[in-house]
Design an enzyme around this catalytic site. Structure first.
Site, mmCIF file in Angstrom:
data_model
loop_
_atom_site.group_PDB
_atom_site.id
_atom_site.type_symbol
_atom_site.label_atom_id
_atom_site.label_comp_id
_atom_site.label_asym_id
_atom_site.label_seq_id
_atom_site.Cartn_x
_atom_site.Cartn_y
_atom_site.Cartn_z
ATOM 1 N N ASP A 4 0.863 -1.189 0.000
ATOM 2 C CA ASP A 4 0.000 0.000 0.000
ATOM 3 C C ASP A 4 0.901 1.240 0.000
ATOM 4 O O ASP A 4 1.669 1.454 0.934
ATOM 5 C CB ASP A 4 -0.903 -0.034 1.239
ATOM 6 C CG ASP A 4 -1.939 1.096 1.247
ATOM 7 O OD1 ASP A 4 -2.993 0.902 1.873
ATOM 8 O OD2 ASP A 4 -1.690 2.161 0.649
ATOM 9 N N ASP A 104 -3.294 2.601 -5.626
ATOM 10 C CA ASP A 104 -2.098 2.580 -4.766
ATOM 11 C C ASP A 104 -1.917 1.292 -3.970
ATOM 12 O O ASP A 104 -1.218 1.277 -2.977
ATOM 13 C CB ASP A 104 -2.086 3.816 -3.844
ATOM 14 C CG ASP A 104 -2.734 3.575 -2.495
ATOM 15 O OD1 ASP A 104 -3.712 2.820 -2.441
ATOM 16 O OD2 ASP A 104 -2.250 4.137 -1.511
ATOM 17 N N GLU A 105 -2.514 0.207 -4.452
ATOM 18 C CA GLU A 105 -2.468 -1.038 -3.690
ATOM 19 C C GLU A 105 -2.298 -2.229 -4.611
ATOM 20 O O GLU A 105 -2.870 -2.246 -5.697
ATOM 21 C CB GLU A 105 -3.815 -1.179 -2.968
ATOM 22 C CG GLU A 105 -3.720 -1.590 -1.524
ATOM 23 C CD GLU A 105 -5.094 -1.646 -0.891
ATOM 24 O OE1 GLU A 105 -5.609 -0.574 -0.531
ATOM 25 O OE2 GLU A 105 -5.644 -2.743 -0.783
#
Ligand code: TTP
Ligand code: MG
Length: 360
Positions: A4, A104-105
């Protein structure tokens, strides 16, 4: 592993303007009604110390940051996407299979790479963090666990720039004291309901009678909560782009466990798939087989290749290996067989990836 990216939108802004680093940085969506109306998308960790976080109003953020020399910026999605692409591209190389979740992961299945050793996984994650920091300039937090559920919760344990490892034998001790809403699927309403039942922690939930959970939340949700609280999760890491696939399935002449008979059928399916592949001008990186057994249950297996290919021989060989292994692992006769390819790349995206690689 779950990766993350840290305070992502705000970190991107720091990347292109390093002088922001020591200041509170707030990135927000300005609704335009008044100069201050809108919501905070995210804030860097300096701003978070002032109680600024995703979702609060820009007006409240300004108030909390009064006199702190804070910098407020509007979201610039295109730029964040470019940075995200570069990070994801770099991360992909560390995984057996890779699943991006949002901007974003990402989940990385590294089981084969690390031969099941959590020490090796820790080293791999550390190397990955260093490499991405050097190549792209972005930091992130990693959770490592025996499955996606544990990895995700582990990733939230230490932020920013964190690395948390939860080995199989540590899962219970790790999860047990955490508030129950840390589990995916336990939102505000559900956690209020659980609270009224005396369930406050994940440990409380794990010890709660599963029959009662099923009565209260319904059968499938009750079972899910029970398993999740015990850290049980079998969701595979799904290669990004797997939704796009070509597959063919067909019934065998007779129910069988004979590899030759199976491959005779799959070679027809492969030819058919290959035609479509050539027409669409794509290459694939994942090969899957499907078997419908005589009891009508469906099974599947898949293999991710080293690199994308459009070679029919590679496809045939992989299908053959997968069925050979599958027959070893199962006892029933097979009634129908299928072949599937996925995780496509087009010529132009390959080129784009190459250029961005050289720019790094
Ligand atoms: P998150 O990963 O939830 O948050 P983050 O990366 O900013 O911070 P952390 O260090 O805790 O991971 O979300 C990723 C991005 O998604 C975030 O940078 C901005 C955007 N986002 C919103 O626009 N609105 C929101 O409410 C949330 C939670 C995120
Ligand atoms: Mg993040």
């Amino acid at each position: 592993m779950l990766v993350d990216l840290d305070y992502f939108f705000a970190q991107c802004e720091e990347l292109r303007n390093p002088s922001l680093k020591d200041k509170p940085v707030v990135v927000g969506v300005y609704s335009g009604r008044t100069a201050d109306s809108g919501a905070v998308s995210t804030a860097n960790y300096v701003a978070r110390k002032f109680g600024v976080k995703s979702g609060i109003s820009l007006f409240l953020a300004k108030k909390r940051l009064e006199g702190a020399e804070a910098v407020f910026l509007p979201v610039n999605h295109d730029f964040y996407e470019q940075i995200s692409d570069r990070v994801m591209q770099a991360l992909r190389g560390y995984a057996d299979s890779f699943e991006q979740v949002g901007i974003d992961e990402a989940y990385l299945d590294v089981t084969q790479k690390i031969q099941g050793s959590f020490e090796a996984a820790t080293d791999l994650a550390q190397k990955m963090k260093n490499d991405v920091k050097n190549q792209v300039g972005i930091t992130f937090s990693v959770g490592i666990g025996p499955n996606k559920l544990v990895a995700k919760i582990a990733s939230e344990n230490q932020k920013p720039d964190g690395l948390t490892v939860v080995k199989p034998e540590e899962v219970e001790r790790f999860l047990s004291p955490l508030p129950v809403d840390r589990l995916i699927g336990v939102g505000r309403k559900t956690s209020a309901k659980m609270d009224s039942l005396g369930i406050k922690t994940i440990g409380d939930l794990a010890n709660y009678d599963v029959q009662r959970l099923m009565q209260i939340f319904g059968k499938s949700l009750g079972i899910y909560f029970h398993n999740a609280a015990k850290g049980v999760d079998n969701e595979p890491v799904q290669e990004t782009g797997e939704a796009e696939s070509i597959s063919r399935i067909s019934t065998l002449k007779e129910n069988t466990r004979d590899l030759a008979l199976i491959l005779e059928k799959t070679s027809q399916l492969i030819e058919d798939i290959y035609k479509e592949l050539v027409q669409r001008g794509i290459s694939f990186k994942q090969v899957g087989i499907i078997a419908i057994m005589t009891d009508l249950s469906a099974r599947s297996r898949s293999q991710t290749l080293e690199m994308p290919t459009s070679d029919i021989a590679v496809l045939a060989k992989t299908v053959s290996i997968l069925f050979e292994k599958f027959l070893d692992e199962s006892e029933l006769e097979i009634r129908r067989v299928g072949v599937k390819i996925s995780n496509f790349a087009k010529e132009e995206t390959e080129q784009k990836q190459l250029t961005s690689f050289f720019q790094n």
